[in-house]
Design a protein around this motif. Structure first.
Motif, PDB file in Angstrom:
ATOM      1  N   VAL A  70       0.835  -1.204   0.000  1.00  0.00           N
ATOM      2  CA  VAL A  70       0.000   0.000   0.000  1.00  0.00           C
ATOM      3  C   VAL A  70       0.869   1.253   0.000  1.00  0.00           C
ATOM      4  CG1 VAL A  70      -0.202   0.252   2.527  1.00  0.00           C
ATOM      5  CG2 VAL A  70      -2.071   1.014   1.055  1.00  0.00           C
ATOM      6  N   ARG A  71       2.121   1.125   0.453  1.00  0.00           N
ATOM      7  CA  ARG A  71       3.034   2.272   0.514  1.00  0.00           C
ATOM      8  C   ARG A  71       3.404   2.783  -0.880  1.00  0.00           C
ATOM      9  NH1 ARG A  71       7.404  -0.578   4.601  1.00  0.00           N
ATOM     10  NH2 ARG A  71       5.845  -1.694   5.852  1.00  0.00           N
ATOM     11  N   ILE A  72       3.339   1.898  -1.876  1.00  0.00           N
ATOM     12  CA  ILE A  72       3.736   2.309  -3.238  1.00  0.00           C
ATOM     13  C   ILE A  72       2.608   2.028  -4.240  1.00  0.00           C
ATOM     14  CG2 ILE A  72       6.220   2.108  -2.902  1.00  0.00           C
ATOM     15  CD1 ILE A  72       6.047  -0.679  -4.209  1.00  0.00           C
ATOM     16  N   LYS A  73       1.374   2.039  -3.769  1.00  0.00           N
ATOM     17  CA  LYS A  73       0.239   1.749  -4.653  1.00  0.00           C
ATOM     18  C   LYS A  73       0.180   2.698  -5.856  1.00  0.00           C
ATOM     19  CE  LYS A  73      -3.571  -0.691  -5.365  1.00  0.00           C
ATOM     20  NZ  LYS A  73      -4.192  -0.027  -6.506  1.00  0.00           N
ATOM     21  N   PRO A  74       0.429   4.004  -5.703  1.00  0.00           N
ATOM     22  CA  PRO A  74       0.400   4.890  -6.883  1.00  0.00           C
ATOM     23  C   PRO A  74       1.412   4.481  -7.950  1.00  0.00           C
ATOM     24  CG  PRO A  74       0.294   6.182  -4.877  1.00  0.00           C
ATOM     25  CD  PRO A  74       0.620   4.780  -4.453  1.00  0.00           C
ATOM     26  N   VAL A  81       7.363  10.301   8.343  1.00  0.00           N
ATOM     27  CA  VAL A  81       7.066  10.619   9.748  1.00  0.00           C
ATOM     28  C   VAL A  81       6.891   9.336  10.556  1.00  0.00           C
ATOM     29  CG1 VAL A  81       5.328  11.584  11.308  1.00  0.00           C
ATOM     30  CG2 VAL A  81       6.074  12.895   9.325  1.00  0.00           C
ATOM     31  N   LEU A  82       6.117   8.395  10.021  1.00  0.00           N
ATOM     32  CA  LEU A  82       5.903   7.120  10.714  1.00  0.00           C
ATOM     33  C   LEU A  82       7.219   6.369  10.908  1.00  0.00           C
ATOM     34  CD1 LEU A  82       2.673   5.903   8.872  1.00  0.00           C
ATOM     35  CD2 LEU A  82       2.834   6.608  11.256  1.00  0.00           C
ATOM     36  N   LYS A  83       8.038   6.355   9.879  1.00  0.00           N
ATOM     37  CA  LYS A  83       9.316   5.645   9.959  1.00  0.00           C
ATOM     38  C   LYS A  83      10.236   6.280  10.998  1.00  0.00           C
ATOM     39  CE  LYS A  83      13.184   4.076   7.081  1.00  0.00           C
ATOM     40  NZ  LYS A  83      13.752   4.040   5.708  1.00  0.00           N
ATOM     41  N   ASP A 100      -6.107  10.759  10.547  1.00  0.00           N
ATOM     42  CA  ASP A 100      -7.381  10.799   9.819  1.00  0.00           C
ATOM     43  C   ASP A 100      -7.500   9.611   8.868  1.00  0.00           C
ATOM     44  OD1 ASP A 100      -9.861  12.107   8.992  1.00  0.00           O
ATOM     45  OD2 ASP A 100      -8.819  12.508   7.117  1.00  0.00           O
ATOM     46  N   VAL A 101      -6.417   9.320   8.134  1.00  0.00           N
ATOM     47  CA  VAL A 101      -6.410   8.211   7.186  1.00  0.00           C
ATOM     48  C   VAL A 101      -6.547   6.865   7.899  1.00  0.00           C
ATOM     49  CG1 VAL A 101      -4.522   6.939   6.036  1.00  0.00           C
ATOM     50  CG2 VAL A 101      -5.359   8.978   5.033  1.00  0.00           C
ATOM     51  N   LEU A 102      -5.972   6.770   9.104  1.00  0.00           N
ATOM     52  CA  LEU A 102      -5.982   5.506   9.846  1.00  0.00           C
ATOM     53  C   LEU A 102      -7.192   5.369  10.767  1.00  0.00           C
ATOM     54  CD1 LEU A 102      -2.196   5.301  10.813  1.00  0.00           C
ATOM     55  CD2 LEU A 102      -3.383   3.978   9.056  1.00  0.00           C
ATOM     56  N   ASP A 103      -8.103   6.330  10.706  1.00  0.00           N
ATOM     57  CA  ASP A 103      -9.296   6.304  11.570  1.00  0.00           C
ATOM     58  C   ASP A 103      -8.930   6.307  13.045  1.00  0.00           C
ATOM     59  OD1 ASP A 103     -11.023   6.257   9.375  1.00  0.00           O
ATOM     60  OD2 ASP A 103     -10.987   4.079   9.257  1.00  0.00           O
ATOM     61  N   VAL A 104      -7.909   7.089  13.386  1.00  0.00           N
ATOM     62  CA  VAL A 104      -7.550   7.308  14.785  1.00  0.00           C
ATOM     63  C   VAL A 104      -8.117   8.668  15.173  1.00  0.00           C
ATOM     64  CG1 VAL A 104      -5.665   7.660  16.426  1.00  0.00           C
ATOM     65  CG2 VAL A 104      -5.445   5.932  14.638  1.00  0.00           C
ATOM     66  N   ARG A 157      -2.310   1.012  14.381  1.00  0.00           N
ATOM     67  CA  ARG A 157      -3.090   1.055  13.141  1.00  0.00           C
ATOM     68  C   ARG A 157      -2.164   1.078  11.921  1.00  0.00           C
ATOM     69  NH1 ARG A 157      -6.458  -0.349  11.342  1.00  0.00           N
ATOM     70  NH2 ARG A 157      -7.556   1.342  10.276  1.00  0.00           N
ATOM     71  N   ALA A 158      -1.047   1.804  12.016  1.00  0.00           N
ATOM     72  CA  ALA A 158      -0.106   1.878  10.892  1.00  0.00           C
ATOM     73  C   ALA A 158       0.477   0.503  10.595  1.00  0.00           C
ATOM     74  CB  ALA A 158       1.006   2.874  11.201  1.00  0.00           C
ATOM     75  N   ARG A 159       0.787  -0.269  11.630  1.00  0.00           N
ATOM     76  CA  ARG A 159       1.307  -1.631  11.422  1.00  0.00           C
ATOM     77  C   ARG A 159       0.234  -2.546  10.849  1.00  0.00           C
ATOM     78  NH1 ARG A 159       6.334  -1.779  13.379  1.00  0.00           N
ATOM     79  NH2 ARG A 159       6.876  -0.383  15.102  1.00  0.00           N
ATOM     80  N   GLU A 160      -0.984  -2.408  11.328  1.00  0.00           N
ATOM     81  CA  GLU A 160      -2.083  -3.221  10.810  1.00  0.00           C
ATOM     82  C   GLU A 160      -2.315  -2.982   9.320  1.00  0.00           C
ATOM     83  OE1 GLU A 160      -4.909  -3.560  14.835  1.00  0.00           O
ATOM     84  OE2 GLU A 160      -5.375  -2.106  13.266  1.00  0.00           O
ATOM     85  N   GLU A 161      -2.106  -1.747   8.896  1.00  0.00           N
ATOM     86  CA  GLU A 161      -2.361  -1.373   7.499  1.00  0.00           C
ATOM     87  C   GLU A 161      -1.139  -1.587   6.603  1.00  0.00           C
ATOM     88  OE1 GLU A 161      -5.118  -0.769   6.207  1.00  0.00           O
ATOM     89  OE2 GLU A 161      -6.408  -0.348   7.912  1.00  0.00           O
ATOM     90  N   GLY A 162      -0.009  -2.005   7.192  1.00  0.00           N
ATOM     91  CA  GLY A 162       1.187  -2.277   6.392  1.00  0.00           C
ATOM     92  C   GLY A 162       2.007  -1.043   6.070  1.00  0.00           C
TER      93      GLY A 162
END
Length: 243
Positions: free
Chosen positions: A121-125, A178-180, A212-216, A235-240
């Motif tokens: 999902v990190r490189i979907k575009p 930021v997450l990394k 917002d994207v992660l529904d937190v 949530r970030a880990r759950e979403e990959g």
């Protein structure tokens, strides 16, 4: 003109008014650092494509070298890979390898065979813009399902619904950074801002977008006594989005 016919590519050459067929051996590169998985994938492909030349690589460095030298028809790769021999396997290394391959070889056929498919999902575009075949095969798939994804990729088909069955996450590169920096390197906002060469206010804005994207939902979670950063990390880990 080239036509793929299961086991070989047949190149039709026009010479002095006659059609001459020249069989070209199919080349498949398998990239995986686990010997058992690598051997199993090679065996499966050899039984399906007995005349194919199967190449192997176990690191990002070796994979890039093989693609440059051998120009394979298909690359089958795991995401959890070490950069170099003796290095630690990480999903982010495989993600960066994919980005490099799609950038340098826009028509290369690719299939990701991994237990970390959500990380794509990190490189979907970038995947959506790729002109070659691109399919995904979780390692839990049956052999027949795996071979189906291989056939699709060889024929230039894109099949990526396994990356995320539900809604599509739209995540910007700065948010991933930021997450990394926060959860891989343990940096606080001030240090993150310095590393990214932005203001702390911008970093806080990124956190708002990420949540917002992660529904937190900070206000609701605070009322429930939850730590917002920990909830964001979970949530970030759950979403990959992070390993």
């Amino acid at each position: 003109m080239e036509v793929y016919l299961g086991n070989v590519t047949v190149r039709f050459m026009l010479s002095m008014g006659q059609n001459v067929t020249e069989p070209v051996k199919l080349k498949i590169l398998v990239v995986d650092d686990h010997e058992v998985v690598l051997g199993g994938t090679i065996d499966l492909l050899q039984r399906q494509y007995p005349h194919a030349e199967i190449l192997t690589a176990q690191t990002v460095e070796s994979a890039l070298e093989q693609v440059k030298r051998q120009t394979p028809d298909l690359v089958v790769l795991d995401l959890s890979l070490p950069e170099k021999k003796g290095g630690i396997a990480q999903a982010d290394a495989g993600i960066q390898l994919l980005k490099k391959l799609m950038q340098d070889y826009p028509t290369l056929n690719l299939i990701v065979q991994s237990t970390h498919v959500k990380a794509l999902v990190r490189i979907k575009p970038e995947i959506d813009k790729h002109n070659g075949g691109f399919t995904v095969a979780d390692k839990s798939l049956s052999s027949q399902e795996m071979l189906t994804r291989v056939e699709w990729a060889l024929n230039g088909i894109t099949h990526t619904k396994d990356i995320r069955p539900g809604r599509t996450l739209e995540v910007k590169p700065d948010w991933l950074m930021v997450l990394k920096l926060a959860f891989h390197e343990g940096l606080q906002d001030r240090a993150i801002a310095r590393r990214m060469q932005v203001s702390e206010r911008t970093v806080r804005h990124y956190w708002t977008k990420i949540q917002d994207v992660l529904d937190v939902y900070p206000e609701e979670d605070k009322l429930d006594g939850k730590n917002i950063r920990i909830q964001t990390e979970i949530r970030a880990r759950e979403e990959g989005l992070i390993d």
